[in-house]
Design a protein around this motif. Structure first.
Motif, PDB file in Angstrom:
ATOM      1  N   LYS A 150      -1.275   9.333 -11.337  1.00 44.33           N
ATOM      2  CA  LYS A 150      -0.514   9.858 -10.202  1.00 44.33           C
ATOM      3  C   LYS A 150      -0.029   8.729  -9.301  1.00 44.33           C
ATOM      4  O   LYS A 150       1.151   8.633  -8.976  1.00 44.33           O
ATOM      5  N   SER A 151      -0.999   7.886  -8.930  1.00 49.54           N
ATOM      6  CA  SER A 151      -0.628   6.766  -8.042  1.00 49.54           C
ATOM      7  C   SER A 151       0.362   5.834  -8.735  1.00 49.54           C
ATOM      8  O   SER A 151       1.247   5.263  -8.090  1.00 49.54           O
ATOM      9  N   SER A 152       0.214   5.681 -10.036  1.00 55.00           N
ATOM     10  CA  SER A 152       1.134   4.806 -10.776  1.00 55.00           C
ATOM     11  C   SER A 152       2.548   5.353 -10.726  1.00 55.00           C
ATOM     12  O   SER A 152       3.516   4.611 -10.543  1.00 55.00           O
ATOM     13  N   VAL A 158       0.306   0.652  -3.450  1.00 50.23           N
ATOM     14  CA  VAL A 158      -0.452   1.874  -3.719  1.00 50.23           C
ATOM     15  C   VAL A 158      -1.716   1.505  -4.486  1.00 50.23           C
ATOM     16  O   VAL A 158      -1.679   0.710  -5.418  1.00 50.23           O
ATOM     17  N   ALA A 159      -2.849   2.069  -4.083  1.00 53.42           N
ATOM     18  CA  ALA A 159      -4.104   1.762  -4.772  1.00 53.42           C
ATOM     19  C   ALA A 159      -4.105   2.404  -6.156  1.00 53.42           C
ATOM     20  O   ALA A 159      -4.015   3.612  -6.285  1.00 53.42           O
ATOM     21  N   ILE A 160      -4.159   1.552  -7.169  1.00 51.67           N
ATOM     22  CA  ILE A 160      -4.218   2.042  -8.545  1.00 51.67           C
ATOM     23  C   ILE A 160      -5.458   1.418  -9.150  1.00 51.67           C
ATOM     24  O   ILE A 160      -5.670   0.216  -9.047  1.00 51.67           O
ATOM     25  N   THR A 204     -10.085   6.887  -6.760  1.00 55.60           N
ATOM     26  CA  THR A 204      -9.609   5.772  -5.950  1.00 55.60           C
ATOM     27  C   THR A 204      -8.772   6.271  -4.772  1.00 55.60           C
ATOM     28  O   THR A 204      -8.826   5.736  -3.682  1.00 55.60           O
ATOM     29  N   THR A 205      -7.991   7.312  -5.026  1.00 57.55           N
ATOM     30  CA  THR A 205      -7.168   7.879  -3.962  1.00 57.55           C
ATOM     31  C   THR A 205      -7.966   8.993  -3.294  1.00 57.55           C
ATOM     32  O   THR A 205      -8.282   9.987  -3.928  1.00 57.55           O
ATOM     33  N   ARG A 206      -8.297   8.761  -2.005  1.00 52.20           N
ATOM     34  CA  ARG A 206      -9.124   9.736  -1.310  1.00 52.20           C
ATOM     35  C   ARG A 206      -8.314  10.647  -0.398  1.00 52.20           C
ATOM     36  O   ARG A 206      -8.730  11.738  -0.071  1.00 52.20           O
ATOM     37  N   ILE A 246       4.462  12.216  -2.327  1.00 51.94           N
ATOM     38  CA  ILE A 246       3.118  12.172  -1.755  1.00 51.94           C
ATOM     39  C   ILE A 246       2.104  11.942  -2.861  1.00 51.94           C
ATOM     40  O   ILE A 246       2.023  12.715  -3.825  1.00 51.94           O
ATOM     41  N   ASP A 247       1.377  10.848  -2.730  1.00 58.25           N
ATOM     42  CA  ASP A 247       0.301  10.552  -3.663  1.00 58.25           C
ATOM     43  C   ASP A 247      -0.951  11.258  -3.139  1.00 58.25           C
ATOM     44  O   ASP A 247      -1.287  11.132  -1.970  1.00 58.25           O
ATOM     45  N   THR A 248      -1.606  12.024  -3.995  1.00 55.73           N
ATOM     46  CA  THR A 248      -2.738  12.840  -3.532  1.00 55.73           C
ATOM     47  C   THR A 248      -4.007  12.474  -4.294  1.00 55.73           C
ATOM     48  O   THR A 248      -3.943  11.852  -5.346  1.00 55.73           O
TER      49      THR A 248
HETATM   50 MG   LIG Z   1      -4.547   7.704  -7.334  1.00 50.35          MG
END
Ligand SMILES: [Mg+2]
Ligand SMILES: Nc1nc2c(ncn2[C@@H]2O[C@H](COP(=O)(O)OP(=O)(O)O)[C@@H](O)[C@H]2O)c(=O)[nH]1
Lengths: 370, 458
Positions: free
Chosen positions: B17-19, B30-32, B38-40, B57-59
């Motif tokens: 998702k973050s990628s 973006v934290a990957i 990793t994504t809180r 929106i990264d969730t």
């Molecule tokens: Mg993520």
């Protein structure tokens, strides 16, 4: 930051150039108007300096503007090999910058204007501190021939009668090298108004106009470039932080006690068969849905050690953690990897991930047989 | 602004998702991570051009889908109440406490965001995904599934079938590898979710294309500036006597090379910034002046070899020195100084034995001045060019989701140059000939342009 550094250089180079041209204009005019040993200045040469050359150079400027050439006075001056070495890279960089054409044009106009201004000041300087005698000489021309030409030149400043040429003035200022000097010296000075008006009309005013135009073009292009480069924006909100790192759980390769198998992954029979042959038969076997739907939420005899079989490639979810925390004692997480063709070794990255997860639950371990 | 689309990128943890957000929004912050969870919390990216734009929106990933679905079912006994149940779930304090991930990820959807559901096409479909897909269906927003083939495309077909049960549109998108055009195609597909979104999305797609074109122009300017700066750089220092001049030499030389490196580094950083990379590492990519600019492998990798340089000199009309050089080399070769002799023989004209001069100058009013630089080596501008072009090319073909450092690889400068038209090659060699002689060149940018406008394909 970059932009500021750039515009600093952009500002200083025209100032230096125009300082130089101002000085040049001043010196050339002074040396020219100093005249011969009697302080006499040839009126026709003066016309060349104050009318013909300015008009011709104005024409060149207009031509450069139309053809969008990047040369011009400033470009030419900057390309001279006279600049100190460490300056040259600055100059080269300026000449290279994206707005260099309008900028060079502006710098050229400023330099030309300052050249004219220097000339004007030189002229005033001489008028104030010295007596300038304007005379003219010609073998072929008579005063009557010259008068209409000068009147045409003086047409723009008709509102200033004192600065208009007259045949009488021409006649009194014609000079012959041989022959008696009958001229009244005061009459010889009469031409200064004409010269001043010519200088203002044909040099300074149009240059001033060009300078304003150049400045406007440069400003417009700068704004255009700025608006172009700031078009697309990407902004972010919210934070996206990585938090706690806990201790990894240890890995064991066998279990001593009798155990209950909780098939959380709903793994197929081949996985169960591999499990049986590697760590033995479980005393109790159940699935994920059975345990979560069970009355106590545990779903197996509490005397047995739980072994929870999970898909190694799926990340551990909090719902598994919730379940594990309900259990009374320690147990084992068994990640397995398989596909249609059979059982695969679990990748080190996945083992690591499961060890990290299992480390959150007190006394739990990761089970991997060799 | 009300019409601009918002997309919530949701799914299982660790499915990219973050990628996807990182690549589509062109942000490398973006934290990957390969660690799940990793994504809180949500992170929102707005891509806009004036009024038009869209938000991504990264969730966090789903963590307790089964329990959440249970809660929802308990709060909606008929289909028309489902969306309300989700709304109620998101704002219920007890739910926020018990299900922090799900309340966070569903909140933007409840507020009108469309759903982009991400799965991994290299791993088999599993029934445990059905809970979360069901929850998303309950939310009742326009939705689309993206299959990210993380390791392979092996299970794309079964996933397509399964996802087809829940989503009208199913697409394959690889955030690490898919090129710019594929990224634009995906953005355009987003418009199918709602007709009103076609216009803002189209505006952004064309702005992104413009930006890509403009970047070529901007990198060209960066390189032009860099070449001029580097080739004209010199260091002067006043000294009292000839002996001091000699002792100062190593220090001045070191300072000179350090500054040159820093200038190149600075330009490379600016280039990365231009391509929106703030965190990209490429330390292996050091310009090493300690090595001889001409002799070592390093330099030939980036610049031209002796033969190519001779040909360049011929094209630039500066061949006399080159031919003389070759003649001398041949002579010494004849005398038995084999192989290494040809290289190490030291050629004054090529500047092979040194990169820049160290000079001691007597001053008119007494005292001395020492001077290090400017560059004399003919290969130097080619090396700088080769490295810059390589980096530009790497950045153009890199996606923002990647977190690995840039790896060094062979530059093929001579091939790129020979791909140019004859007149363009000649103009380039001429310009570089002038550069190392510190002569003004007013058309350097135009000369370099063909190398940027037709970037070499992979
Ligand atoms: Mg993520
Ligand atoms: N090779 C490869 N790795 C990927 C791809 N997408 C994601 N990953 C990796 O999968 C991991 C999880 O990615 P991330 O975007 O953080 O997933 P998220 O938890 O869904 O946000 C990271 O280690 C990524 O590098 C892909 O398309 N190809």
């Amino acid at each position: 930051m970059e932009a500021v550094r750039h515009s600093d250089k952009h500002a200083s180079v025209p100032i230096i150039l125009s300082g130089l041209t101002f000085l040049t204009g001043f010196l050339v005019t002074v040396s020219f108007l100093a005249g011969d040993d009697q302080g006499r200045v040839n009126l026709l040469y003066l016309l060349l300096l104050f009318v013909v050359i300015p008009l011709a150079s104005l024409l060149v400027s207009l031509l450069l503007l139309v053809t969008r050439s990047n040369q011009g006075l400033a470009g030419w001056l900057l390309s001279l090999p006279v600049w100190p070495r460490h300056w040259r890279s600055h100059i080269a960089e300026l000449v290279m910058s994206p707005l260099h054409r309008p900028w060079l044009f502006y710098a050229s106009q400023l330099s030309a204007f300052m050249l004219g201004l220097g000339g004007l000041l030189g002229f005033m300087f001489l008028l104030l501190l010295s007596d300038v005698s304007f005379v003219w000489r010609s073998t072929l021309l008579k005063a009557e021939d010259l008068a209409p030409v000068l009147s045409a030149i003086a047409w723009p400043w008709q509102f200033w009668p004192e600065a208009q040429p007259t045949v009488a003035m021409l006649q009194t200022t014609q000079d012959f090298r041989s022959g008696a000097q009958t001229n009244d010296p005061r009459l010889l000075g009469e031409w200064w108004r004409f010269a001043l008006a010519a200088q203002l009309t044909f040099n300074l005013l149009p240059r001033c106009l060009m300078l304003i135009i150049a400045r406007m073009i440069y400003g417009y292009r700068t704004r255009l470039a700025a608006s172009e480069s700031s078009q697309l924006t990407i902004s972010s909100a919210g934070d996206n932080q990585v938090h706690d790192i806990n201790q990894s759980a240890p890995i064991v390769d066998h279990i001593d006690k009798s155990f209950a198998l909780i098939n959380w992954a709903q793994a197929p029979d081949m996985c169960l068969a591999a499990l049986h042959s590697n760590i033995g038969q479980p005393d109790y076997e159940t699935g994920r849905n059975q345990v979560t739907d069970s009355a106590d939420g545990i779903g197996f005899p509490p005397t047995l050690k739980p072994v929870v079989l999970v898909k190694s490639w799926e990340p551990p979810l909090a719902e598994l953690e919730d379940y594990l925390r309900l259990l009374p004692g320690a147990g084992y997480i068994l990640p397995m990897d398989w596909d249609e063709s059979g059982i695969n070794p679990v990748t080190p990255a996945h083992i690591e991930e499961w060890c990290r997860f299992t480390g959150k639950i007190p006394q739990w371990q990761v089970l991997q047989w060799r | 602004m009300a019409l601009n689309p918002v997309f919530a990128v949701v799914g299982h943890p660790n499915k990219g998702k973050s990628s996807i957000v990182s690549t589509l929004a062109q942000v490398d912050s973006v934290a990957i991570s390969s660690q799940s969870g990793t994504t809180r919390s949500n992170e929102e990216f707005t891509i806009s051009l004036g009024e038009a734009g869209f938000r991504l929106i990264d969730t966090p990933g789903f963590q307790r889908p089964a329990a959440v679905l249970k809660w929802l079912k308990a709060h909606a006994n008929s289909a028309e109440k489902r969306a309300d149940a989700v709304r109620q779930f998101v704002s219920d304090p007890a739910c926020i406490e018990a299900f922090p991930d799900e309340t966070e990820l569903l909140r933007p959807i409840v507020n009108g965001a469309a759903i982009l559901y991400v799965v991994d096409g290299s791993r088999p479909y599993g029934a445990e995904y059905e809970n979360e897909m069901e929850i998303l269906r309950w939310a009742g927003q326009p939705s689309m599934a993206l299959i990210n083939p993380i390791e392979s495309e092996r299970y794309v077909t079964p996933w397509t079938q399964a996802l087809g049960q829940y989503f009208r549109i199913v697409k394959v998108f690889n955030p690490m590898q898919d090129d710019f055009d594929q990224q634009m195609t995906i953005l355009e597909t987003f418009a199918h979710l709602n007709e009103a979104w076609a216009e803002p999305l189209q505006t952004i797609v064309s702005a992104l294309r413009d930006q890509r074109r403009r970047r070529q122009q901007d990198s060209l300017q960066l390189l032009t500036k860099l070449l001029i700066e580097l080739c004209n750089y010199q260091l002067d220092q006043k000294v009292l006597n000839a002996q001091q001049a000699e002792t100062l030499k190593p220090a001045l030389e070191a300072r000179y090379f350090q500054k040159m490196k820093a200038m190149e580094q600075q330009a490379h950083t600016e280039l990365k910034k231009l391509y929106r990379y703030q965190h990209l590492q490429s330390d292996i990519f050091e310009l090493s002046f300690e090595d001889n600019l001409f002799d070592t492998e390093q330099w030939i990798v980036w610049g031209l070899n002796r033969k190519q340089l001779t040909m360049a000199a011929t094209a630039a009309g500066a061949a006399a020195g080159a031919i003389l050089d070759i003649g001398l080399a041949g002579h010494s070769l004849f005398l038995g100084a084999l192989g290494g002799g040809l290289m190490a023989g030291g050629s004054a004209w090529f500047g092979a034995d040194r990169i820049a001069d160290y000079k001691v100058l007597g001053m008119p009013l007494g005292g001395y001045e020492v001077r290090q630089g400017p560059v004399r080596n003919r290969n130097f501008p080619y090396v700088v060019l080769g490295r810059f072009l390589w980096l530009t090319h790497a950045l153009q073909h890199r996606n923002h989701a990647r977190r690995d450092a840039l790896r060094i690889s062979e530059g093929e400068l001579s091939e790129q140059i020979s791909a140019l038209a004859g007149a363009e090659q000649k103009a380039l060699h001429r310009a570089f000939d002038r550069l190392v002689r510190q002569k003004n060149i007013s058309n350097l940018e135009e000369v370099l342009a063909p190398l940027f406008i037709n970037p070499p394909s992979d």
